[in-house]
Write a protein that holds these residues in place. Structure first.
Motif, short mmCIF file in Angstrom:
data_model
loop_
_atom_site.label_atom_id
_atom_site.label_comp_id
_atom_site.label_asym_id
_atom_site.label_seq_id
_atom_site.Cartn_x
_atom_site.Cartn_y
_atom_site.Cartn_z
N ALA A 28 23.98 43.34 0.01
CA ALA A 28 25.28 43.62 0.64
C ALA A 28 25.33 45.11 0.96
O ALA A 28 24.91 45.94 0.15
CB ALA A 28 26.40 43.21 -0.29
N TRP A 29 25.82 45.45 2.11
CA TRP A 29 25.72 46.83 2.58
C TRP A 29 26.89 47.67 2.12
O TRP A 29 26.81 48.41 1.15
CB TRP A 29 25.58 46.82 4.11
CG TRP A 29 25.34 48.16 4.69
CD1 TRP A 29 26.12 48.82 5.58
CD2 TRP A 29 24.24 49.05 4.43
NE1 TRP A 29 25.59 50.06 5.89
CE2 TRP A 29 24.43 50.22 5.19
CE3 TRP A 29 23.14 48.97 3.61
CZ2 TRP A 29 23.55 51.30 5.15
CZ3 TRP A 29 22.26 50.05 3.58
CH2 TRP A 29 22.47 51.19 4.35
N LYS A 30 28.03 47.58 2.74
CA LYS A 30 29.17 48.45 2.44
C LYS A 30 30.13 47.86 1.40
O LYS A 30 30.88 48.59 0.76
CB LYS A 30 29.96 48.77 3.71
CG LYS A 30 29.26 49.72 4.62
CD LYS A 30 29.25 51.09 4.01
CE LYS A 30 28.72 52.15 4.94
NZ LYS A 30 28.65 53.44 4.30
N ALA A 37 35.36 51.77 -5.09
CA ALA A 37 36.32 52.85 -4.85
C ALA A 37 37.77 52.36 -4.90
O ALA A 37 38.68 53.16 -4.76
CB ALA A 37 36.03 53.49 -3.49
N SER A 38 37.97 51.08 -5.14
CA SER A 38 39.31 50.49 -5.11
C SER A 38 39.87 50.27 -6.52
O SER A 38 39.24 50.64 -7.52
CB SER A 38 39.25 49.14 -4.38
OG SER A 38 38.70 48.14 -5.23
N GLU A 39 41.01 49.64 -6.58
CA GLU A 39 41.63 49.27 -7.86
C GLU A 39 41.20 47.88 -8.31
O GLU A 39 41.70 47.36 -9.30
CB GLU A 39 43.15 49.35 -7.75
CG GLU A 39 43.64 50.75 -7.51
CD GLU A 39 45.15 50.83 -7.38
OE1 GLU A 39 45.86 49.91 -7.81
OE2 GLU A 39 45.62 51.85 -6.84
N SER A 40 40.25 47.29 -7.61
CA SER A 40 39.72 45.96 -7.95
C SER A 40 38.43 46.13 -8.74
O SER A 40 37.76 47.15 -8.64
CB SER A 40 39.43 45.16 -6.68
OG SER A 40 40.59 45.06 -5.88
N ASN A 95 35.11 53.47 -10.19
CA ASN A 95 35.78 54.48 -9.38
C ASN A 95 35.10 55.84 -9.54
O ASN A 95 34.87 56.55 -8.55
CB ASN A 95 37.25 54.63 -9.78
CG ASN A 95 38.14 53.47 -9.43
OD1 ASN A 95 39.24 53.37 -9.93
ND2 ASN A 95 37.69 52.56 -8.58
N PHE A 96 34.79 56.21 -10.77
CA PHE A 96 34.11 57.48 -11.03
C PHE A 96 32.75 57.49 -10.35
O PHE A 96 32.37 58.47 -9.69
CB PHE A 96 33.98 57.73 -12.53
CG PHE A 96 33.34 59.04 -12.86
CD1 PHE A 96 34.05 60.22 -12.75
CD2 PHE A 96 32.01 59.09 -13.27
CE1 PHE A 96 33.45 61.44 -13.04
CE2 PHE A 96 31.41 60.29 -13.56
CZ PHE A 96 32.12 61.48 -13.46
N PHE A 102 29.36 58.38 -3.56
CA PHE A 102 29.63 58.05 -2.17
C PHE A 102 30.44 59.11 -1.41
O PHE A 102 30.68 58.96 -0.23
CB PHE A 102 30.35 56.71 -2.05
CG PHE A 102 29.60 55.57 -2.68
CD1 PHE A 102 28.25 55.38 -2.45
CD2 PHE A 102 30.25 54.67 -3.51
CE1 PHE A 102 27.57 54.34 -3.03
CE2 PHE A 102 29.58 53.61 -4.07
CZ PHE A 102 28.22 53.45 -3.85
N THR A 103 30.88 60.16 -2.09
CA THR A 103 31.66 61.19 -1.39
C THR A 103 30.95 62.52 -1.40
O THR A 103 29.96 62.72 -2.04
CB THR A 103 33.06 61.38 -2.03
OG1 THR A 103 32.91 61.72 -3.39
CG2 THR A 103 33.89 60.14 -1.87
#
Length: 103
Positions: A28-30, A37-40, A95-96, A102-103
């Protein structure tokens, strides 16, 4: 209810607590990136396919692993529902990771 009832775009998917990334003919790519990066929390199939950042991912730390054939997805979902504090920590860890990588 069927947990795989229909496709949802990113905006709608982000309304859900549990999201899965399933490899197909390739990794899976993105999808794993925006889920982490989400709350999931990310449920990720464990397959032979590989992305450049997979070496940094740790099962049960950054994501909830699911067999490639998805035979354990209901079991893992039941576990997640019973272990909300652990799931929240996995999400924070992801998230961390996403912020650092990724940023």
């Amino acid at each position: 209810p069927d947990i795989f009832d229909r496709f949802r775009g990113i905006d709608e998917a982000l309304e859900y607590k549990y999201l899965i990334s399933i490899d197909g003919e390739t990794a899976a790519w993105k999808r794993p990136e925006w889920i982490m990066a989400s709350e999931s929390v990310l449920f990720k199939t464990t397959t032979k396919f590989y992305q450049w950042y997979y070496d940094g991912l740790v099962p049960w730390v950054n994501y909830i692993p699911v067999r490639p054939d998805m035979s354990d997805v209901h079991e893992k979902l039941a576990w997640a529902r019973k272990n909300d504090a652990v799931v929240r920590q996995i999400t924070k860890n992801a998230n961390f990771f996403a912020q650092q990588v990724f940023t």
